[in-house]
Write a protein that holds these residues in place. Structure first.
Motif, PDB file in Angstrom:
ATOM      1  N   LYS A 114     -63.074  12.066 -23.924  1.00  0.00           N
ATOM      2  CA  LYS A 114     -63.289  12.155 -22.630  1.00  0.00           C
ATOM      3  C   LYS A 114     -62.769  12.871 -21.538  1.00  0.00           C
ATOM      4  O   LYS A 114     -63.370  13.099 -20.624  1.00  0.00           O
ATOM      5  CB  LYS A 114     -63.624  10.415 -21.999  1.00  0.00           C
ATOM      6  N   VAL A 115     -61.392  13.042 -21.849  1.00  0.00           N
ATOM      7  CA  VAL A 115     -60.670  13.756 -20.869  1.00  0.00           C
ATOM      8  C   VAL A 115     -60.090  14.962 -21.633  1.00  0.00           C
ATOM      9  O   VAL A 115     -59.068  14.689 -22.424  1.00  0.00           O
ATOM     10  CB  VAL A 115     -59.602  12.891 -20.002  1.00  0.00           C
ATOM     11  N   ARG A 116     -60.160  16.172 -21.211  1.00  0.00           N
ATOM     12  CA  ARG A 116     -59.743  17.334 -21.742  1.00  0.00           C
ATOM     13  C   ARG A 116     -58.378  17.398 -21.848  1.00  0.00           C
ATOM     14  O   ARG A 116     -57.660  17.575 -23.071  1.00  0.00           O
ATOM     15  CB  ARG A 116     -60.239  18.539 -21.397  1.00  0.00           C
ATOM     16  N   PRO A 117     -57.312  17.249 -20.906  1.00  0.00           N
ATOM     17  CA  PRO A 117     -55.864  17.342 -20.921  1.00  0.00           C
ATOM     18  C   PRO A 117     -55.533  16.137 -21.818  1.00  0.00           C
ATOM     19  O   PRO A 117     -54.480  16.480 -22.488  1.00  0.00           O
ATOM     20  CB  PRO A 117     -55.573  16.999 -19.648  1.00  0.00           C
ATOM     21  N   VAL A 118     -55.783  15.046 -22.102  1.00  0.00           N
ATOM     22  CA  VAL A 118     -55.537  13.718 -22.775  1.00  0.00           C
ATOM     23  C   VAL A 118     -55.988  14.401 -24.429  1.00  0.00           C
ATOM     24  O   VAL A 118     -55.008  14.170 -25.147  1.00  0.00           O
ATOM     25  CB  VAL A 118     -56.272  12.426 -22.409  1.00  0.00           C
TER      26      VAL A 118
END
Length: 280
Positions: A114-118
């Motif tokens: 859901k979160v690109r950096p994660v």
């Protein structure tokens, strides 16, 4: 994981340390190593929102475990050893609180992607090299394969025939399950080009598609092409499903081909505001 709770403000170093700890639990054969309380703040504003999506999208006892305050799931199996943060098990409105523990694939689709950096940090830990993946993550389980099929089916609104085809390709001989030879037909399926031609209508498939997209019955999806660019293709939306199905394209398995029910095409044309008097 201990006292680690990840939030949207967590640093890359903190996230990587957490995923590394999850990886160690995975290597120790812990099937449900991720405490929802430790990761939901990465994506959701409230835990209740995260729990609602988890229950709606994933399967209990396959993708996640639900544990009440006494450490037992509804079936009475003791999973107290899983609980890392006893302080998270506070009762709510006099009722025992429930903790949720996720498999790594569930956490990947539910949180990390859901979160690109994660997800980039997640990939560094779990997907860095083929050697690390082989050592840390065993061959996909049947439940993980089925989860992938569910996600693709939901994303592309695939019909039952295409879903069956995916299942046949993914289920290997060791875990071969009995699958039906066919899926029941809901009607004769044809392309818009064929149906417009049969009706003798002075309307191109391109114009039909544009109108269907404007009304929300079709949408455009994007995939990577062989040369690295982006290629778009059409897919029937949830709104359009009463009138047709998405079939996996015979030209490319990563695309869908919209097909429409012949007996409902006239009704669909009316919904799109297309003049039926153009029929020959």
């Amino acid at each position: 994981m201990g006292n680690i709770v990840l939030t949207k403000e967590s640093s890359e170093k903190e996230i990587k340390a957490y995923f590394s700890a999850v990886l160690k639990l995975t290597e120790s054969q812990n099937e449900f190593p991720v405490n929802l309380d430790e990761v939901w703040p990465l994506v959701y504003g409230k835990k209740s929102d995260a729990v609602e999506v988890l229950k709606r999208t994933f399967i209990e006892d396959v993708d996640f475990k639900a544990l009440t305050q006494n450490g037992k799931n509804p079936k009475g199996i003791d999973y107290q050893i899983l609980r890392q943060n006893p302080q998270n098990s506070r009762s709510q409105n006099g009722r025992p609180a429930t903790d949720y523990y996720l498999t790594v694939p569930c956490m990947e689709f539910f949180i990390a992607r859901k979160v690109r950096p994660v997800f980039e940090v997640y990939r560094q830990v779990f997907h860095t090299t083929a050697k690390n993946v082989a050592a840390a993550v065993p061959a996909p389980k049947l439940s993980e394969k089925l989860m992938w099929v569910r996600e693709v089916k939901k994303l592309l609104n695939l019909n039952e025939t295409s879903t069956l085809s995916l299942l046949e390709k993914l289920v290997s001989e060791p875990d071969k399950l009995p699958l039906p030879d066919y899926t029941p037909s809901k009607g004769i399926l044809k392309s818009a080009t064929e149906l417009l031609k049969e009706r003798g209508m002075d309307l191109t498939a391109r114009d039909f598609n544009l109108q269907a997209m404007l009304k929300g019955y079709l949408c455009e999806q994007t995939r990577k092409s062989s040369n690295g660019g982006a290629k778009t293709f059409k897919a029937i939306t949830e709104k359009g499903r009463p009138y047709g199905e998405n079939q996996v394209s015979p030209k490319n398995p990563r695309e869908t081909q919209p097909l429409w029910y012949a007996d409902k095409f006239g009704e669909l044309l009316k919904e799109l505001g297309i003049d039926l008097k153009k029929e020959g």
